[in-house]
Design a protein around this motif. Sequence first.
Motif, short mmCIF file in Angstrom:
data_model
loop_
_atom_site.label_atom_id
_atom_site.label_comp_id
_atom_site.label_asym_id
_atom_site.label_seq_id
_atom_site.Cartn_x
_atom_site.Cartn_y
_atom_site.Cartn_z
N SER A 241 0.82 -1.20 0.00
CA SER A 241 0.00 0.00 0.00
C SER A 241 0.86 1.26 0.00
O SER A 241 0.59 2.21 -0.73
N ALA A 242 1.89 1.27 0.84
CA ALA A 242 2.78 2.44 0.88
C ALA A 242 3.58 2.57 -0.41
O ALA A 242 3.83 3.68 -0.90
N GLN A 243 3.99 1.44 -0.99
CA GLN A 243 4.75 1.47 -2.22
C GLN A 243 3.93 2.04 -3.37
O GLN A 243 4.46 2.73 -4.25
N THR A 244 2.61 1.78 -3.33
CA THR A 244 1.72 2.33 -4.35
C THR A 244 1.76 3.85 -4.36
O THR A 244 1.68 4.49 -5.41
N ARG A 245 1.90 4.45 -3.19
CA ARG A 245 1.94 5.91 -3.08
C ARG A 245 3.24 6.49 -3.61
O ARG A 245 3.32 7.69 -3.87
N LYS A 274 -2.55 0.82 -15.44
CA LYS A 274 -1.13 0.79 -15.79
C LYS A 274 -0.25 0.58 -14.56
O LYS A 274 0.79 -0.10 -14.62
N LEU A 275 -0.64 1.17 -13.44
CA LEU A 275 0.13 1.02 -12.21
C LEU A 275 -0.15 -0.30 -11.51
O LEU A 275 0.54 -0.64 -10.54
N GLN A 276 -1.17 -1.02 -11.99
CA GLN A 276 -1.59 -2.28 -11.37
C GLN A 276 -1.86 -2.08 -9.88
O GLN A 276 -1.39 -2.83 -9.02
N ALA A 277 -2.62 -1.04 -9.61
CA ALA A 277 -2.93 -0.68 -8.23
C ALA A 277 -4.44 -0.59 -8.05
O ALA A 277 -5.21 -0.55 -9.02
N GLY A 279 -5.91 1.93 -6.77
CA GLY A 279 -6.30 3.33 -6.91
C GLY A 279 -5.09 4.21 -7.12
O GLY A 279 -3.94 3.78 -6.93
N VAL A 280 -5.32 5.44 -7.55
CA VAL A 280 -4.25 6.42 -7.71
C VAL A 280 -4.17 7.17 -6.38
O VAL A 280 -4.91 8.13 -6.14
N GLU A 281 -3.26 6.75 -5.52
CA GLU A 281 -3.25 7.20 -4.12
C GLU A 281 -2.51 8.52 -3.94
O GLU A 281 -1.54 8.61 -3.20
N ASN A 282 -3.01 9.54 -4.60
CA ASN A 282 -2.47 10.89 -4.42
C ASN A 282 -3.51 11.88 -4.91
O ASN A 282 -3.92 11.83 -6.08
N GLY A 283 -3.96 12.78 -4.03
CA GLY A 283 -5.03 13.68 -4.38
C GLY A 283 -4.68 14.66 -5.48
O GLY A 283 -5.50 14.94 -6.36
N VAL A 284 -3.45 15.19 -5.47
CA VAL A 284 -3.05 16.16 -6.49
C VAL A 284 -2.92 15.47 -7.85
O VAL A 284 -3.38 15.99 -8.87
N ILE A 285 -2.30 14.30 -7.87
CA ILE A 285 -2.14 13.58 -9.13
C ILE A 285 -3.50 13.15 -9.68
O ILE A 285 -3.74 13.20 -10.90
#
Length: 361
Positions: A241-245, A274-277, A279-285
Motif C-alpha cells: 500500500s505504501a509502495q503504491t503511493r 497501468k500502475l496495477q494498483a 487506486g491512484v493514491e495521491n489527491g493532487v495527481i
Amino acid sequence: MTFAYTPFLCYFVAKHPKISKNSLTRWMFGVVIFAAFAYVFRLLGLGQDYFKNYLTFLVFPMLISIDLESEDSKRLSVLRKCLILFFIVECLVAVYEKITETCLFYDPTAALTKSQLEYYVAPEEWEFRSYAFFAHPLMNAMIVCVVLSFMLISDMRMKYKLLLFMLGYTSLWCFNARGATIVTSVLMIPYLLLSLYRSKIRNKKWIYLILITFAFGFVWLVFTTSLGGRLLVGDELMDGSAQTRVDVFSFYQFLKPIQLWFGSPDLYLFVMYKLQAGGVENGVITMILREGIIFTALILMLLFHIQRRQIAILGKYSRWWLLAIFYIIGTMNPNLSSALPWTFWILSYYAFIDKNISSVK
C-alpha cells in the motif's frame, strides 16, 4: 444529481439580495465564474462534459460558503451543534462496525459479480475496515480529521475537546487509515496537550491521569486486538500500500502531452490499470489526471487562497497547522480531488471559527 442540487440553488437565488458581498465572497464568486469558463472551454474545445464535476466540486461548495458568510452567530451555532452530532454518530458507527465486523451502510462485495462472489475470500481479521457514512475508509478518515482539527482550534471547552478527540482518534484506527492516523498522532496530539497545558481548566491532574489511563488502555487494545491494522502488521512500513503511493509519481509516463496538460475523465482508471494498483493514491495527481496540470494549478491556487483568507483571523501557527493537516492527508489518497473534504472544510470553518476574534493560540 443535478436535480438533487436544484432546491439549494433555488434557495440561494431567492436569498441572493441578502448575500454578503465582501472581498472574500468576491473570490468565491470568482471560483464559480471560473467553473463556468472551464466547463465551456472543455465542452467546446475538448469535447468533455464536466458539468456534474464542476457543479459538485467547485460551484456547490462555494455557494454554501457564500451563503454561510452572511449568517449570524445564532444560526452558525446551530450548524456547530449539527456538525458535532454528525461527528459523534460517524465515529460511533465506525467503532460499532469494527467491533461487530459489519458494515451498516456499505457492502464491499456489492460490486462483485455472482461468479466473483463464489471465489471471494473474506479478509484477515486485521484487514476489516469501517466504512461508516462515506463508502470508503480513507474518505471517512479525512472528513473526521478535518472536522476534528477545527474542533481542537475552536473556543469549545477543553473537556469536550478531549472527549471528542478520543472518540475521533479511535475511529481513525477503526478505518485503518494509516496516513491519517500518523498525521493525527504527530500534529494533533502535541497541539491538544499544549492547549491543555495552557488552559485554565480545573483538576488538571485528574485529567492527565484519565489521559494516561486512556493511552495505556488504547495501546493495549492496539497490540492485543485487530485495532492496530496495517500499522502494526508486518515488519516493514513500506508494504504494498505504501509502495503504491511512491509508484504513483510515474503516472506521467503513461500520458500524452495533451492529456498531461488538460486531463481527461477516463485517465484515472487508465493510470490505475497501468500502475496495477487499487487506486491512484495521491489527491493532487488524481486531480491532474482529471483536470490537467494547467487547470489543477489554477483550481488549487484559487481554493488555497480562499482557505487562507478564511482563517486569516487565526495565529500564524494555527493557520499552517490546519492547512498542513488538510493537505498532507489529502495528498496521501485521492480524496483531495473530491468535493466532500472541501465542503466539510467550509462547514467546519463556519461552525467552529468565531469571525469576531483576532487571534487564536
